[in-house]
Scaffold this active site. Structure first.
Site, mmCIF file in Angstrom:
data_model
loop_
_atom_site.group_PDB
_atom_site.id
_atom_site.type_symbol
_atom_site.label_atom_id
_atom_site.label_comp_id
_atom_site.label_asym_id
_atom_site.label_seq_id
_atom_site.Cartn_x
_atom_site.Cartn_y
_atom_site.Cartn_z
ATOM 1 N N TYR A 1 65.080 -51.826 113.539
ATOM 2 C CA TYR A 1 66.097 -52.889 113.511
ATOM 3 C C TYR A 1 65.744 -54.009 112.512
ATOM 4 O O TYR A 1 66.443 -54.199 111.508
ATOM 5 C CB TYR A 1 66.247 -53.420 114.932
ATOM 6 C CG TYR A 1 67.192 -54.583 115.098
ATOM 7 C CD1 TYR A 1 68.417 -54.619 114.430
ATOM 8 C CD2 TYR A 1 66.859 -55.628 115.939
ATOM 9 C CE1 TYR A 1 69.281 -55.687 114.602
ATOM 10 C CE2 TYR A 1 67.724 -56.694 116.127
ATOM 11 C CZ TYR A 1 68.927 -56.727 115.449
ATOM 12 O OH TYR A 1 69.782 -57.779 115.628
ATOM 13 N N SER B 1 55.614 -62.388 117.924
ATOM 14 C CA SER B 1 56.699 -62.693 118.862
ATOM 15 C C SER B 1 56.409 -63.977 119.617
ATOM 16 O O SER B 1 55.243 -64.326 119.857
ATOM 17 C CB SER B 1 56.805 -61.533 119.847
ATOM 18 O OG SER B 1 57.545 -61.916 120.970
ATOM 19 N N THR C 1 56.627 -64.182 122.544
ATOM 20 C CA THR C 1 55.988 -63.812 123.819
ATOM 21 C C THR C 1 54.517 -64.210 123.834
ATOM 22 O O THR C 1 53.920 -64.284 124.904
ATOM 23 C CB THR C 1 56.076 -62.294 124.117
ATOM 24 O OG1 THR C 1 55.534 -61.603 123.001
ATOM 25 C CG2 THR C 1 57.473 -61.836 124.394
ATOM 26 N N TYR D 1 53.435 -55.923 126.658
ATOM 27 C CA TYR D 1 53.976 -56.047 125.288
ATOM 28 C C TYR D 1 53.512 -57.364 124.661
ATOM 29 O O TYR D 1 52.981 -57.387 123.550
ATOM 30 C CB TYR D 1 55.508 -55.979 125.305
ATOM 31 C CG TYR D 1 56.122 -56.534 124.050
ATOM 32 C CD1 TYR D 1 56.023 -55.843 122.857
ATOM 33 C CD2 TYR D 1 56.769 -57.776 124.045
ATOM 34 C CE1 TYR D 1 56.547 -56.363 121.688
ATOM 35 C CE2 TYR D 1 57.296 -58.300 122.883
ATOM 36 C CZ TYR D 1 57.189 -57.595 121.709
ATOM 37 O OH TYR D 1 57.698 -58.124 120.551
ATOM 38 N N LYS E 1 50.841 -58.327 121.333
ATOM 39 C CA LYS E 1 51.067 -59.232 120.192
ATOM 40 C C LYS E 1 49.954 -60.283 120.123
ATOM 41 O O LYS E 1 49.475 -60.626 119.042
ATOM 42 C CB LYS E 1 52.440 -59.895 120.291
ATOM 43 C CG LYS E 1 53.603 -58.930 120.091
ATOM 44 C CD LYS E 1 53.627 -58.325 118.686
ATOM 45 C CE LYS E 1 54.707 -57.283 118.509
ATOM 46 N NZ LYS E 1 54.646 -56.562 117.225
ATOM 47 N N LEU F 1 69.381 -57.414 125.388
ATOM 48 C CA LEU F 1 70.641 -57.937 125.908
ATOM 49 C C LEU F 1 71.865 -57.610 125.032
ATOM 50 O O LEU F 1 72.865 -57.085 125.526
ATOM 51 C CB LEU F 1 70.509 -59.466 126.077
ATOM 52 C CG LEU F 1 71.744 -60.195 126.569
ATOM 53 C CD1 LEU F 1 72.130 -59.726 127.962
ATOM 54 C CD2 LEU F 1 71.513 -61.709 126.553
ATOM 55 N N ARG G 1 66.913 -68.127 126.106
ATOM 56 C CA ARG G 1 66.192 -67.642 124.926
ATOM 57 C C ARG G 1 66.768 -68.322 123.692
ATOM 58 O O ARG G 1 67.844 -68.918 123.745
ATOM 59 C CB ARG G 1 66.373 -66.119 124.759
ATOM 60 C CG ARG G 1 65.823 -65.270 125.884
ATOM 61 C CD ARG G 1 64.313 -65.173 125.822
ATOM 62 N NE ARG G 1 63.790 -64.319 126.874
ATOM 63 C CZ ARG G 1 63.523 -64.743 128.110
ATOM 64 N NH1 ARG G 1 63.727 -65.990 128.446
ATOM 65 N NH2 ARG G 1 63.024 -63.911 129.001
HETATM 66 N N1 UDP Z 1 68.775 -59.366 129.883
HETATM 67 C C1 UDP Z 1 69.712 -59.129 130.869
HETATM 68 N N2 UDP Z 1 70.254 -57.872 130.957
HETATM 69 C C2 UDP Z 1 69.912 -56.870 130.105
HETATM 70 C C3 UDP Z 1 68.961 -57.130 129.102
HETATM 71 C C4 UDP Z 1 68.412 -58.396 129.022
HETATM 72 O O1 UDP Z 1 70.053 -60.006 131.672
HETATM 73 O O2 UDP Z 1 70.425 -55.744 130.251
HETATM 74 C C5 UDP Z 1 68.202 -60.720 129.768
HETATM 75 C C6 UDP Z 1 66.695 -60.745 129.943
HETATM 76 O O3 UDP Z 1 66.343 -60.904 131.296
HETATM 77 C C7 UDP Z 1 66.323 -61.964 129.101
HETATM 78 C C8 UDP Z 1 67.382 -61.991 127.996
HETATM 79 O O4 UDP Z 1 68.448 -61.184 128.475
HETATM 80 O O5 UDP Z 1 66.481 -63.142 129.848
HETATM 81 C C9 UDP Z 1 66.870 -61.412 126.699
HETATM 82 O O6 UDP Z 1 66.274 -60.180 126.964
HETATM 83 P P1 UDP Z 1 65.899 -59.163 125.822
HETATM 84 O O7 UDP Z 1 65.368 -57.916 126.476
HETATM 85 O O8 UDP Z 1 67.051 -58.992 124.890
HETATM 86 O O9 UDP Z 1 64.765 -59.902 125.003
HETATM 87 P P2 UDP Z 1 63.332 -60.491 125.464
HETATM 88 O O10 UDP Z 1 63.528 -61.972 125.610
HETATM 89 O O11 UDP Z 1 62.930 -59.826 126.718
HETATM 90 O O12 UDP Z 1 62.433 -60.152 124.315
#
Ligand code: UDP
Length: 344
Positions: A13, A127, A129, A152, A156, A203, A234
Site C-alpha cells: 500500500y 509507526s 505505535t 506489531y 517497530k 478501518l 487516530r
Molecule cells: N477499527 C474498527 N473497525 C474495524 C477496523 C478498525 O473500529 O473493522 C478501529 C480500530 O479499533 C482503531 C481504528 O479503527 O480504533 C483504526 O484502526 P486500524 O486497524 O485502521 O489502524 P491502527 O490504528 O490499528 O493501526
C-alpha cells in the site's frame, strides 16, 4: 546518472504510492516484495501512472541467501526504503512469533547487506505505535517510548533500536525512521490504492468494502473509550502526502543534511478523528451509507493518539495537503474502480 532506490514492500500500500512519487522525481526503483499481502497487478497501476515499469524481484527478505544474492547483484543501490513488514495490530496479538520473525529477521538481513555493500542510507517505515498510549497529546518525537500495546508495535520499537545500535557502530550509515499515524486513501488516479488480501484489518478498507456491499457491516471496536463519542481516536493521513515525505527524507539523506545519523519524524495531520467521525465523514463525502454495529474493544488498540508534526513540517519542509474528505473520497473511488475492473 539516475540514483537507484531499493523499495522493499514496494507492491504494498504505502510502498506502491512511494514508488510512484520516486519515479515521478526521476529515481530508478527496484522493488523487492514477496507478495504475501499484495498483488502483482499493482505494478500495472504504477506503470500507467508514471509511464515506467519499476524493476521487480519477488522473494522473501527473511531468506538471507536470496537477500545477499540480491544485494550482490544490485551494487548501485544508493538508498533503501524498507516497508516490507506485517502490519496488523490485532493479528499480531494472535500470532506474535510470526510478527517478530518476519519483521525483525528481514530487517537484520537488509542491514547486514547494507553494511556489507556500504549502502549508507536507510528510510525506515515506522509507526506511531512506538509511543504506545502517550501521556500527552499531540505526541511529539520526544515523547517517551513506552511499552508497546501489541507485538506489531513492539517490532517497530525493536526495529528502531536495532537500526540505532547499528548506526552507533558505523559512522557511515544514516537512517531516518518515519513514524506514520494512520495512512488512508488512494492515488487520485484510482489506479493504485489499499488492497488487503482477505478480510481487511484496517478501518477504511473495511468501510469501503462495506459500502460497496462486499461486507455486511463494519464492526466499530468499542464505544466506551474516554473520548467524546466513545470510539478510538487516530490521526488519519493521506497516503500520497505520506509517500511524498519519503522522497523528502531520501533527498535529505542523499544531500547529507541530517542533523543526527539516526533521525525520527512523526508523519500525521495533527488532527485526531474518531472511528465514528470517519464513518460520518465517509458517508458525507461519498453519499454512501455504511452499515455498522458497535462491538467490544479490539485487543492491542490504544485509546487515542494524534501527532504533533511540527518537527517534520519545520525540519523536512513537508506537510499534509489533502483533506480528510478528499482522502476518503479517493479511497471510495479506488474501491469502485477496482471492483469495476474485476467485473469486466
Ligand atoms: N477499527 C474498527 N473497525 C474495524 C477496523 C478498525 O473500529 O473493522 C478501529 C480500530 O479499533 C482503531 C481504528 O479503527 O480504533 C483504526 O484502526 P486500524 O486497524 O485502521 O489502524 P491502527 O490504528 O490499528 O493501526
Amino acid at each position: 546518472m539516475k540514483q537507484k532506490v531499493l523499495v522493499t514492500g514496494g507492491v504494498g500500500y504505502i510502498g506502491s504510492h512511494t514508488v510512484v512519487e520516486l519515479q515521478n522525481e526521476g529515481y530508478d526503483v527496484v522493488i523487492v516484495d514477496n507478495l504475501s499481502n499484495s498483488v502483482i497487478s499493482v505494478l500495472d497501476g504504477i506503470t500507467k501512472i508514471t509511464g515506467i515499469r519499476p524493476e521487480f524481484e519477488q522473494f522473501d527478505l527473511c531468506d538471507s541467501v536470496k537477500t545477499t544474492n540480491f544485494f550482490q547483484k544490485h551494487k548501485e543501490i544508493a538508498v533503501v526504503i524498507h516497508f516490507a513488514a506485517f502490519k496488523a495490530v490485532g493479528e499480531s496479538v494472535q500470532k506474535p512469533l510470526m510478527y517478530y520473525q518476519n519483521n525483525l529477521i528481514s530487517l537484520m538481513n537488509i542491514l547486514e547487506n547494507m553494511k556489507r555493500q556500504q549502502i549508507q542510507n536507510l528510510v525506515f517505515s515506522s509507526s506511531c505505535t512506538v509511543y504506545g498510549q502517550p501521556d500527552e497529546l499531540p505526541v511529539t518525537e520526544k515523547a517517551p517510548i513506552k511499552k508497546a500495546n501489541s507485538p506489531y508495535g513492539n517490532t517497530k520499537q525493536i526495529s528502531e533500536e536495532i537500526i540505532y545500535d547499528l548506526i552507533c557502530s558505523d559512522d557511515n550509515l544514516k537512517a531516518i525512521a518515519l513514524r506514520y499515524f494512520n495512512p488512508i486513501g488512494a492515488h487520485e488516479s484510482a489506479l493504485i490504492g489499499e488492497l488487503p488480501i482477505g478480510t481487511p484489518n484496517n478501518l477504511v478498507p473495511y468501510i469501503t468494502q462495506t459500502a460497496i456491499g462486499k461486507r455486511k457491516e463494519l464492526s466499530v471496536f468499542g464505544n466506551d473509550y474516554h473520548t467524546p463519542d466513545g470510539s478510538c481516536i487516530r490521526d488519519y493521513i493521506n497516503v500520497v502526502d505520506l509517500a511524498k515525505a519519503h522522497v523528502v527524507a531520501l533527498k535529505r539523506l542523499l544531500a547529507k543534511k541530517t542533523k543526527q545519523n539516526f533521525e525520527t519524524f512523526n508523519l500525521g495531520t495533527g488532527i485526531g478523528v474518531s472511528v465514528l467521525e470517519i464513518v460520518n465523514t465517509f458517508e458525507k463525502s461519498t453519499g454512501q451509507k455504511v452499515n455498522y454495529k458497535i462491538v467490544g474493544r479490539r485487543d492491542g488498540d490504544v485509546e487515542k493518539v494524534w501527532s504533533d508534526s511540527k518537527y517534520a513540517n519545520d525540519e523536512l519542509g513537508w506537510k499534509t495537503e489533502r483533506s480528510l474528505e478528499e482522502t476518503l473520497l479517493s479511497a471510495w473511488n479506488w474501491e469502485k474502480q477496482y471492483n469495476s475492473k474485476k467485473n469486466e
